[in-house]
Design a protein around this motif. Structure first.
Motif, PDB file in Angstrom:
ATOM      1  N   GLY A 240       3.977  12.375 -14.233  1.00 38.88           N
ATOM      2  CA  GLY A 240       3.210  13.414 -14.923  1.00 38.88           C
ATOM      3  C   GLY A 240       2.525  12.869 -16.165  1.00 38.88           C
ATOM      4  N   TYR A 241       3.205  11.984 -16.889  1.00 38.55           N
ATOM      5  CA  TYR A 241       2.619  11.396 -18.095  1.00 38.55           C
ATOM      6  C   TYR A 241       1.530  10.389 -17.724  1.00 38.55           C
ATOM      7  N   ILE A 242       1.795   9.612 -16.659  1.00 32.34           N
ATOM      8  CA  ILE A 242       0.790   8.649 -16.219  1.00 32.34           C
ATOM      9  C   ILE A 242      -0.468   9.401 -15.780  1.00 32.34           C
ATOM     10  N   GLY A 243      -0.251  10.605 -15.221  1.00 33.23           N
ATOM     11  CA  GLY A 243      -1.379  11.446 -14.810  1.00 33.23           C
ATOM     12  C   GLY A 243      -2.295  11.796 -15.982  1.00 33.23           C
ATOM     13  N   ILE A 244      -1.714  11.921 -17.177  1.00 32.26           N
ATOM     14  CA  ILE A 244      -2.540  12.216 -18.361  1.00 32.26           C
ATOM     15  C   ILE A 244      -3.513  11.066 -18.593  1.00 32.26           C
ATOM     16  N   ALA A 245      -3.023   9.829 -18.445  1.00 31.87           N
ATOM     17  CA  ALA A 245      -3.899   8.663 -18.584  1.00 31.87           C
ATOM     18  C   ALA A 245      -4.996   8.720 -17.533  1.00 31.87           C
ATOM     19  N   ALA A 246      -4.607   9.064 -16.299  1.00 27.63           N
ATOM     20  CA  ALA A 246      -5.593   9.114 -15.205  1.00 27.63           C
ATOM     21  C   ALA A 246      -6.647  10.174 -15.471  1.00 27.63           C
ATOM     22  N   SER A 247      -6.239  11.318 -16.041  1.00 26.77           N
ATOM     23  CA  SER A 247      -7.228  12.381 -16.220  1.00 26.77           C
ATOM     24  C   SER A 247      -8.272  11.995 -17.268  1.00 26.77           C
TER      25      SER A 247
ATOM     26  N   PRO B 281       0.817  -1.220   0.000  1.00 22.07           N
ATOM     27  CA  PRO B 281       0.000   0.000   0.000  1.00 22.07           C
ATOM     28  C   PRO B 281       0.849   1.268   0.000  1.00 22.07           C
ATOM     29  N   GLY B 282       1.998   1.233   0.672  1.00 19.98           N
ATOM     30  CA  GLY B 282       2.856   2.419   0.717  1.00 19.98           C
ATOM     31  C   GLY B 282       3.322   2.797  -0.678  1.00 19.98           C
ATOM     32  N   GLN B 283       3.686   1.775  -1.462  1.00 13.47           N
ATOM     33  CA  GLN B 283       4.155   1.985  -2.827  1.00 13.47           C
ATOM     34  C   GLN B 283       3.027   2.540  -3.695  1.00 13.47           C
ATOM     35  N   VAL B 284       1.798   1.994  -3.498  1.00 17.04           N
ATOM     36  CA  VAL B 284       0.656   2.466  -4.280  1.00 17.04           C
ATOM     37  C   VAL B 284       0.397   3.941  -3.979  1.00 17.04           C
ATOM     38  N   LEU B 285       0.477   4.306  -2.695  1.00 18.04           N
ATOM     39  CA  LEU B 285       0.251   5.690  -2.288  1.00 18.04           C
ATOM     40  C   LEU B 285       1.321   6.603  -2.894  1.00 18.04           C
ATOM     41  N   LEU B 286       2.558   6.099  -2.916  1.00 19.14           N
ATOM     42  CA  LEU B 286       3.687   6.860  -3.469  1.00 19.14           C
ATOM     43  C   LEU B 286       3.443   7.210  -4.938  1.00 19.14           C
ATOM     44  N   VAL B 287       2.792   6.272  -5.674  1.00 15.46           N
ATOM     45  CA  VAL B 287       2.482   6.541  -7.076  1.00 15.46           C
ATOM     46  C   VAL B 287       1.206   7.377  -7.178  1.00 15.46           C
ATOM     47  N   PHE B 288       0.235   7.064  -6.294  1.00 15.33           N
ATOM     48  CA  PHE B 288      -1.075   7.717  -6.363  1.00 15.33           C
ATOM     49  C   PHE B 288      -0.986   9.240  -6.229  1.00 15.33           C
ATOM     50  N   VAL B 289      -0.214   9.718  -5.244  1.00 18.32           N
ATOM     51  CA  VAL B 289      -0.208  11.158  -4.946  1.00 18.32           C
ATOM     52  C   VAL B 289       0.232  12.003  -6.153  1.00 18.32           C
ATOM     53  N   PRO B 290       1.414  11.745  -6.749  1.00 20.54           N
ATOM     54  CA  PRO B 290       1.786  12.586  -7.902  1.00 20.54           C
ATOM     55  C   PRO B 290       0.912  12.342  -9.127  1.00 20.54           C
ATOM     56  N   VAL B 291       0.462  11.080  -9.320  1.00 22.91           N
ATOM     57  CA  VAL B 291      -0.366  10.781 -10.491  1.00 22.91           C
ATOM     58  C   VAL B 291      -1.718  11.484 -10.381  1.00 22.91           C
ATOM     59  N   ALA B 292      -2.323  11.432  -9.182  1.00 24.00           N
ATOM     60  CA  ALA B 292      -3.640  12.048  -9.006  1.00 24.00           C
ATOM     61  C   ALA B 292      -3.545  13.558  -9.196  1.00 24.00           C
ATOM     62  N   LEU B 293      -2.519  14.180  -8.612  1.00 26.35           N
ATOM     63  CA  LEU B 293      -2.414  15.636  -8.763  1.00 26.35           C
ATOM     64  C   LEU B 293      -2.128  16.026 -10.215  1.00 26.35           C
ATOM     65  N   SER B 294      -1.299  15.233 -10.914  1.00 26.17           N
ATOM     66  CA  SER B 294      -1.075  15.498 -12.338  1.00 26.17           C
ATOM     67  C   SER B 294      -2.371  15.300 -13.112  1.00 26.17           C
ATOM     68  N   GLY B 295      -3.138  14.276 -12.714  1.00 25.15           N
ATOM     69  CA  GLY B 295      -4.405  13.984 -13.386  1.00 25.15           C
ATOM     70  C   GLY B 295      -5.405  15.111 -13.197  1.00 25.15           C
ATOM     71  N   ILE B 296      -5.492  15.636 -11.969  1.00 25.05           N
ATOM     72  CA  ILE B 296      -6.410  16.754 -11.708  1.00 25.05           C
ATOM     73  C   ILE B 296      -5.928  17.986 -12.476  1.00 25.05           C
ATOM     74  N   ALA B 297      -4.608  18.189 -12.490  1.00 28.36           N
ATOM     75  CA  ALA B 297      -4.036  19.305 -13.241  1.00 28.36           C
ATOM     76  C   ALA B 297      -4.417  19.189 -14.715  1.00 28.36           C
ATOM     77  N   GLY B 298      -4.314  17.973 -15.258  1.00 34.46           N
ATOM     78  CA  GLY B 298      -4.661  17.744 -16.657  1.00 34.46           C
ATOM     79  C   GLY B 298      -6.150  17.972 -16.893  1.00 34.46           C
ATOM     80  N   ALA B 299      -6.991  17.466 -15.982  1.00 30.59           N
ATOM     81  CA  ALA B 299      -8.436  17.614 -16.141  1.00 30.59           C
ATOM     82  C   ALA B 299      -8.796  19.089 -16.251  1.00 30.59           C
ATOM     83  N   LEU B 300      -8.216  19.904 -15.364  1.00 32.10           N
ATOM     84  CA  LEU B 300      -8.529  21.337 -15.377  1.00 32.10           C
ATOM     85  C   LEU B 300      -8.072  21.973 -16.690  1.00 32.10           C
ATOM     86  N   ALA B 301      -6.844  21.664 -17.098  1.00 35.59           N
ATOM     87  CA  ALA B 301      -6.311  22.270 -18.316  1.00 35.59           C
ATOM     88  C   ALA B 301      -7.106  21.831 -19.545  1.00 35.59           C
ATOM     89  N   TYR B 302      -7.397  20.543 -19.660  1.00 39.31           N
ATOM     90  CA  TYR B 302      -8.074  20.031 -20.853  1.00 39.31           C
ATOM     91  C   TYR B 302      -9.502  20.544 -20.943  1.00 39.31           C
TER      92      TYR B 302
END
Lengths: 332, 280
Positions: free
Chosen positions: A261-268, A55-76
């Protein structure tokens, strides 16, 4: 010249089933590729079991990916093609480390990281707003610049001489609780949700996203709105990088981000460009990423497969949305 | 230094010309980054297995065409958003390249790369320029400038956009193949990183003119090569110097966009064409 043509026409009523079927078939394609590369049926369940055990590893990926994803959602949603979340995230992390080393406070560092993200994202927004330079290109270039800066601080400027043999920087003075970081992500997602749906600025973003001509006709200042969208988007990604450093990794190194940041694009896109859905899609994406990474050990599956899977997820969602709204016919 | 620029610029020029043709047709394909990665990798493997650079170029060409066609399949036939499809193809392309290429990383080619061939690269701009003046070139430009009017002229915009993507695949496939088989002579993870998008930018900076693309590509190659030469002379970090070409693109693209008062960009660049919808 072509023996057939594909005709795409709007449906009278959207078809949820067709959308779902299309998206599911792409997901099964990914599953098939995972099976093919790993050569074992057990790999698929194992992948997610392995991820849940870390779970620690998942959280480590989740935090930057989610914020990049939200950033992408807003921009797009604003029609601003920011693909520079990776660079904004790296600048957030680099500035966070630098500012926290100077001030002695990691919290000050995170705030400085947010500002750095805003500035890094804002530069391309200003250029888009006032010169019309294509942001899909400039933001990507800024990613490559930020990556070189990461190398610069890791190999030189902020390298910790007490770590022998590895290009690691000095660590942050104190760390942030990972759960607090995840909480901040949820709070920011809610904030962006409110911004997009209940404020005048959010409305002007969405109108601009529907078309610049329409927005101009509605009296929206295109340059100003573009700059706001780009810098708010950059702020979110910058916070993502700063939190990744402050709450999880603790120091910088050349491989700090394998492309969050790129994975975040997929998430968004998987989250239909809606901040709250992006939280869910980022959780799924983080599980998949950590899961495929886990297969490397047991099944010898290369990590690069995770990236290929992210690309197929994006296409799958797009096709799903398309057949939800449009009818596709092949005319011979 | 000059020969280094000529060698490095050769593959880049082909990729730039490919991107230029596709953008002229209205297709902004960021996925060319993935096409270059895939073709560079496949070409290297084929050259290694067949002990022959030409086999490598041929395989890279085929891989480049096949991978690039995914772009027009998704964005032209299925009318999906070009930018997003491009991003997805970057992911898929880099993923495929690194999975397929992994066993060959660090494995040397059984021949020394015939670098001299790279000097012939500028010749590739001749067919592109000729095509530009032909009926096909006219159809390509019409599809990018005003697809609705083009359709009234009896041009099938989807067919033309597929064709432009095909041409881009040929050029990017060859360019990528030349990069590993003729230029570097070795394979590394992410060896072509940034080349595709750099080419997309150089095509824009050339104001979509194949004639301007020639000097523009070599000017940028100087920026790419400069860090390697300078780091021996100047006490500035290699990494800061490496960032030069990217900063150059951002600065020059902004300058060019600001100066270009007359709209030179294809008006329908990156805009999906759906027959059922009426043009604005």
């Amino acid at each position: 010249m072509w023996a057939f043509s594909v005709v795409v026409s709007p449906r009278e009523r959207p078809s949820p089933t067709s959308g779902l079927v299309a998206a599911l078939s792409v997901l099964s394609l990914i599953a098939f590729v995972v099976l093919l590369v790993s050569g074992s049926v057990e790999a698929l369940p194992d992948m997610y079991i392995a991820a849940l055990e870390r779970p620690g590893q998942v959280l480590l990926v989740f935090v930057p990916v989610a914020l990049s994803g939200i950033a992408g959602a807003l921009a797009y949603r604003a029609g601003y093609w920011n693909i520079g979340m990776e660079g904004q995230l790296l600048m957030g992390a680099i500035t966070c480390l630098w500012a926290s080393l100077i001030s002695g406070s990691t919290l000050v560092g995170v705030m400085a990281g947010a500002l750095a993200g805003a500035a890094w994202g804002g530069i391309t927004g200003v250029l888009r707003g006032y010169t019309g330079a294509n942001e899909a290109v400039t933001t990507f270039m800024m990613n490559l610049v930020a990556l070189q800066l990461l190398y610069y601080v890791s190999y030189g400027a902020l390298r910790d001489p007490s770590v022998k043999g590895f290009p690691y920087t000095y660590p942050v003075p104190s760390t942030v609780d990972p759960l607090a970081a995840a909480g901040a992500v949820v709070a920011l997602a809610v904030a962006v949700h409110v911004l997009l749906n209940y404020t005048g600025l959010g409305l002007s973003f969405k109108v601009m996203g529907d078309g610049v001509e329409v927005a101009r006709y509605a009296g929206i200042d295109i340059a100003r709105t573009t700059i706001l969208a780009s810098s708010i988007s950059g702020t979110l990604a910058g916070i993502g990088g700063a939190l990744e450093l402050a709450a999880f990794q603790g120091f910088l190194q050349p491989g700090f981000s394998p492309g969050y940041g790129y994975i975040g694009i997929a998430a968004s896109w998987l989250g239909f460009l809606k901040p709250l859905w992006v939280l869910a899609s980022s959780a799924f994406v983080a599980l998949t990423y950590v899961g495929i990474d886990g297969l490397r050990v047991g099944y010898g599956v290369p990590t690069a497969l995770a990236y290929a899977a992210m690309g197929m997820i994006i296409v799958g969602v797009l096709v799903g949305i398309l057949v939800y709204r449009y009818r596709i016919r092949i005319v011979l | 230094m000059i020969d280094l620029v000529l060698y490095t610029g050769g593959p880049l020029l082909l990729i730039v010309l490919g991107a230029l043709v596709n953008q002229r047709a209205g297709n902004l394909n960021l996925g060319i980054e993935g096409t270059v990665a895939v073709s560079a990798t496949v070409a290297y493997i084929a050259a290694y297995l067949f002990h022959n650079p030409w086999a490598g170029l041929l395989a890279g060409l085929a891989a480049g065409i096949a991978f690039n066609m995914a772009f027009s399949l998704l964005s032209v036939s299925l009318t999906l958003n070009q930018i997003v499809v491009g991003i997805a193809l970057i992911f898929v392309g880099n993923g495929i390249a690194s999975i397929v290429g992994k066993p060959y990383v660090g494995v040397a080619l059984p021949f020394s790369p015939p670098k001299e061939v790279l000097l012939a690269a500028p010749a590739a701009s001749i067919p592109i320029m000729l095509m530009y003046r032909s009926r096909i070139g006219l159809a390509i430009r019409a599809s990018g400038d005003n697809p609705y009017a083009a359709e009234l002229m009896g041009i099938s915009v989807p067919a033309v956009r597929h064709l432009a993507t095909f041409i881009e695949g040929v050029m990017a496939g060859l360019g990528g193949a030349m990069y590993t088989v003729l230029y570097t002579g070795y394979l590394a993870e992410g060896i072509t990183r940034g080349t595709g998008i750099l080419s997309v930018s150089i095509a824009m900076l050339s104001m979509w003119s194949p004639l301007a693309a020639l000097p523009m590509t070599y000017i940028f190659t100087v920026l790419v090569v400069l860090p390697y030469v300078l780091q021996l002379e100047v006490p500035v970090s290699r990494y800061l110097l490496n960032a030069l070409p990217y900063i150059g693109v951002v600065a020059l693209l902004s300058l060019a966009s600001a100066l270009a008062k007359r709209q030179v960009a294809p008006k329908y660049l990156a805009r999906t064409y759906r027959r059922e919808e009426k043009g604005v």
